[in-house]
Design a protein around this motif. Structure first.
Motif, PDB file in Angstrom:
ATOM      1  N   ALA A 193      76.561  92.848 -68.889  1.00 29.33           N
ATOM      2  CA  ALA A 193      76.323  92.953 -67.437  1.00 29.33           C
ATOM      3  C   ALA A 193      77.510  92.324 -66.698  1.00 29.33           C
ATOM      4  N   ILE A 194      77.913  92.958 -65.595  1.00 29.12           N
ATOM      5  CA  ILE A 194      79.115  92.517 -64.869  1.00 29.12           C
ATOM      6  C   ILE A 194      78.772  92.225 -63.416  1.00 29.12           C
ATOM      7  N   VAL A 195      79.305  91.124 -62.893  1.00 31.90           N
ATOM      8  CA  VAL A 195      79.256  90.843 -61.454  1.00 31.90           C
ATOM      9  C   VAL A 195      80.691  90.816 -60.946  1.00 31.90           C
ATOM     10  N   THR A 196      80.982  91.630 -59.923  1.00 30.30           N
ATOM     11  CA  THR A 196      82.292  91.540 -59.283  1.00 30.30           C
ATOM     12  C   THR A 196      82.076  91.105 -57.838  1.00 30.30           C
ATOM     13  N   SER A 197      83.093  90.527 -57.253  1.00 29.84           N
ATOM     14  CA  SER A 197      83.009  90.203 -55.830  1.00 29.84           C
ATOM     15  C   SER A 197      84.401  90.339 -55.208  1.00 29.84           C
ATOM     16  N   LEU A 198      84.456  90.891 -53.999  1.00 25.39           N
ATOM     17  CA  LEU A 198      85.757  91.042 -53.334  1.00 25.39           C
ATOM     18  C   LEU A 198      86.319  89.682 -52.928  1.00 25.39           C
ATOM     19  N   GLN A 199      85.395  88.763 -52.599  1.00 29.32           N
ATOM     20  CA  GLN A 199      85.829  87.404 -52.251  1.00 29.32           C
ATOM     21  C   GLN A 199      84.888  86.396 -52.891  1.00 29.32           C
ATOM     22  N   GLN A 200      85.412  85.206 -53.157  1.00 34.19           N
ATOM     23  CA  GLN A 200      84.570  84.082 -53.600  1.00 34.19           C
ATOM     24  C   GLN A 200      84.868  82.901 -52.678  1.00 34.19           C
ATOM     25  N   THR A 201      83.818  82.247 -52.232  1.00 32.50           N
ATOM     26  CA  THR A 201      84.054  81.087 -51.359  1.00 32.50           C
ATOM     27  C   THR A 201      84.156  79.797 -52.172  1.00 32.50           C
ATOM     28  N   LYS A 202      83.660  79.841 -53.444  1.00 39.38           N
ATOM     29  CA  LYS A 202      83.751  78.642 -54.306  1.00 39.38           C
ATOM     30  C   LYS A 202      84.240  79.036 -55.692  1.00 39.38           C
ATOM     31  N   GLY A 203      85.316  79.832 -55.732  1.00 38.96           N
ATOM     32  CA  GLY A 203      85.864  80.255 -57.025  1.00 38.96           C
ATOM     33  C   GLY A 203      86.306  79.031 -57.819  1.00 38.96           C
ATOM     34  N   ARG A 204      85.953  79.026 -59.100  1.00 34.89           N
ATOM     35  CA  ARG A 204      86.266  77.866 -59.953  1.00 34.89           C
ATOM     36  C   ARG A 204      87.310  78.234 -60.992  1.00 34.89           C
ATOM     37  N   GLY A 205      88.210  77.286 -61.258  1.00 39.76           N
ATOM     38  CA  GLY A 205      89.156  77.448 -62.350  1.00 39.76           C
ATOM     39  C   GLY A 205      88.799  76.505 -63.483  1.00 39.76           C
ATOM     40  N   ARG A 206      89.630  76.482 -64.525  1.00 43.10           N
ATOM     41  CA  ARG A 206      89.418  75.553 -65.626  1.00 43.10           C
ATOM     42  C   ARG A 206      89.693  74.138 -65.141  1.00 43.10           C
ATOM     43  N   GLY A 261      87.996  71.947 -63.659  1.00 44.83           N
ATOM     44  CA  GLY A 261      87.510  71.563 -62.333  1.00 44.83           C
ATOM     45  C   GLY A 261      88.386  71.996 -61.177  1.00 44.83           C
ATOM     46  N   ARG A 262      89.359  72.863 -61.445  1.00 40.87           N
ATOM     47  CA  ARG A 262      90.241  73.280 -60.347  1.00 40.87           C
ATOM     48  C   ARG A 262      89.572  74.365 -59.514  1.00 40.87           C
ATOM     49  N   GLU A 263      90.140  74.548 -58.308  1.00 39.11           N
ATOM     50  CA  GLU A 263      89.650  75.616 -57.424  1.00 39.11           C
ATOM     51  C   GLU A 263      90.409  76.909 -57.775  1.00 39.11           C
ATOM     52  N   TRP A 264      89.730  78.064 -57.642  1.00 38.99           N
ATOM     53  CA  TRP A 264      90.434  79.352 -57.826  1.00 38.99           C
ATOM     54  C   TRP A 264      90.324  80.079 -56.488  1.00 38.99           C
ATOM     55  N   VAL A 265      91.372  79.988 -55.700  1.00 35.83           N
ATOM     56  CA  VAL A 265      91.338  80.561 -54.347  1.00 35.83           C
ATOM     57  C   VAL A 265      91.205  82.076 -54.480  1.00 35.83           C
ATOM     58  N   SER A 266      90.214  82.636 -53.770  1.00 33.62           N
ATOM     59  CA  SER A 266      89.846  84.035 -54.000  1.00 33.62           C
ATOM     60  C   SER A 266      89.809  84.818 -52.704  1.00 33.62           C
ATOM     61  N   SER A 267      90.940  85.404 -52.372  1.00 34.48           N
ATOM     62  CA  SER A 267      91.038  86.209 -51.148  1.00 34.48           C
ATOM     63  C   SER A 267      90.403  87.571 -51.397  1.00 34.48           C
ATOM     64  N   GLY A 268      90.750  88.574 -50.667  1.00 36.53           N
ATOM     65  CA  GLY A 268      90.145  89.888 -50.898  1.00 36.53           C
ATOM     66  C   GLY A 268      91.043  90.855 -51.650  1.00 36.53           C
ATOM     67  N   GLU A 269      92.167  90.377 -52.194  1.00 37.68           N
ATOM     68  CA  GLU A 269      93.160  91.326 -52.721  1.00 37.68           C
ATOM     69  C   GLU A 269      93.155  91.447 -54.236  1.00 37.68           C
ATOM     70  N   ASN A 270      92.452  90.538 -54.869  1.00 32.54           N
ATOM     71  CA  ASN A 270      92.531  90.460 -56.326  1.00 32.54           C
ATOM     72  C   ASN A 270      91.197  90.804 -56.976  1.00 32.54           C
ATOM     73  N   LEU A 271      91.201  90.781 -58.303  1.00 33.02           N
ATOM     74  CA  LEU A 271      89.981  91.115 -59.036  1.00 33.02           C
ATOM     75  C   LEU A 271      89.304  89.831 -59.525  1.00 33.02           C
ATOM     76  N   TYR A 272      88.023  89.713 -59.198  1.00 31.80           N
ATOM     77  CA  TYR A 272      87.232  88.575 -59.665  1.00 31.80           C
ATOM     78  C   TYR A 272      85.973  89.140 -60.289  1.00 31.80           C
ATOM     79  N   PHE A 273      85.754  88.866 -61.557  1.00 29.88           N
ATOM     80  CA  PHE A 273      84.506  89.331 -62.151  1.00 29.88           C
ATOM     81  C   PHE A 273      84.028  88.383 -63.245  1.00 29.88           C
ATOM     82  N   SER A 274      82.727  88.489 -63.519  1.00 34.97           N
ATOM     83  CA  SER A 274      82.148  87.711 -64.613  1.00 34.97           C
ATOM     84  C   SER A 274      81.301  88.634 -65.452  1.00 34.97           C
ATOM     85  N   ALA A 275      81.419  88.474 -66.770  1.00 37.62           N
ATOM     86  CA  ALA A 275      80.620  89.269 -67.704  1.00 37.62           C
ATOM     87  C   ALA A 275      79.601  88.356 -68.373  1.00 37.62           C
ATOM     88  N   VAL A 276      78.387  88.882 -68.544  1.00 37.72           N
ATOM     89  CA  VAL A 276      77.385  88.178 -69.342  1.00 37.72           C
ATOM     90  C   VAL A 276      77.578  88.654 -70.777  1.00 37.72           C
TER      91      VAL A 276
END
Ligand code: BTN
Length: 248
Positions: free
Chosen positions: A36-49, A51-66
């Protein structure tokens, strides 16, 4: 391009959310199937490894797979490497330059970071119930904030044109499904050979940062479990299981 069969068969496409990893985890807790996949055009609390922040504008690909992989606990670090390999192999047909992998799972092009991956596990009674595989790929961003401009890149910067987010998504999911399934069938030697073959890390002097401190040494190889083998300045070899690696 061959579409994956399970990855993306169930999909939620959001305009905005906090983090696709959180959305995918909630869905997994209420029965989301493997792939199962969740994509989002923007993330307001994108997380990196780490504990870092992953700034997520509307131009890139952000998704999570279960992912509900049929893997033992010892194989889970390999999953992290295999996901990085899959992103590199998935974007490669769209690029003229060869994407490389930096241990454990960053994807680099021409010495700059193109993609980051955040794996989060749900473990119940020492059994891994599911893994959330969060992937951020810089696709169409043309400018980065000054503090990361020299270390980040995007597909668009590299190629001088825009890309369809959905082309990138399906190409990566296709490689991810095939490679995660291959890992489940015990084909890790072949996957690790492909990882080594596109490594940005091996054979180079690196700085490893961990909670306990920093180490400098030569990144010699990865072992069959996916740990990084670091030869320190004293000549001794150490296994690195987690941490941040900077190529010197
Ligand atoms: C890193 O290199 O630090 C990992 C970055 C991972 C970012 C992705 S974007 C989609 C998913 N949702 C998140 O909040 N993080 C991951």
């Amino acid at each position: 391009m061959t579409r994956p069969s399970r990855y993306g068969a169930a999909m939620r496409s959001l305009e905005v959310c906090g983090s696709t990893n959180d959305e995918a985890r909630q869905w997994a807790n209420t029965g989301a199937p493997d792939g199962a996949i969740v994509t989002s055009l923007q993330q307001t609390k994108g997380r990196g490894r780490l504990g870092r922040e992953w700034v997520s504008s509307g131009e890139n690909l952000y998704f999570s797979a279960v992912s509900r992989p049929n893997l033992s606990a010892e194989q889970l670090p390999l999953l992290s490497l295999v996901v990085g390999l899959s992103v590199a192999e998935g974007v490669e047909p769209l690029l003229t330059r060869r994407p490389l992998v930096k241990w454990p799972n960053d994807v680099f092009v021409e010495g700059r970071k193109l993609s980051g991956i955040l794996l989060e596990l749900s473990v119940v009674k020492e059994r891994c119930e599911f893994v959330i595989i969060g992937v951020g790929i810089n696709v169409n961003q043309r400018e980065f904030p000054p503090e990361i401009a020299s270390i980040a890149t995007s597909m668009s910067i590299e190629e001088g044109k825009g890309f369809s987010l959905s082309d990138v998504l399906w190409s990566v999911l296709s490689r991810q499904e095939e490679n995660v399934d291959a890992l489940g069938r015990g084909e890790s030697a072949n996957l690790l050979a492909r990882w080594r073959n596109r490594s940005y890390t091996l054979g180079r002097q690196v700085r490893v940062s961990q909670a306990s401190g920093e180490m400098v040494g030569l990144a010699v190889d990865i072992n069959p479990e996916g740990a990084l083998i670091l030869r320190g300045e004293d000549g001794a070899e150490r296994l690195i299981l987690a941490g941040d690696v900077g190529v010197l």
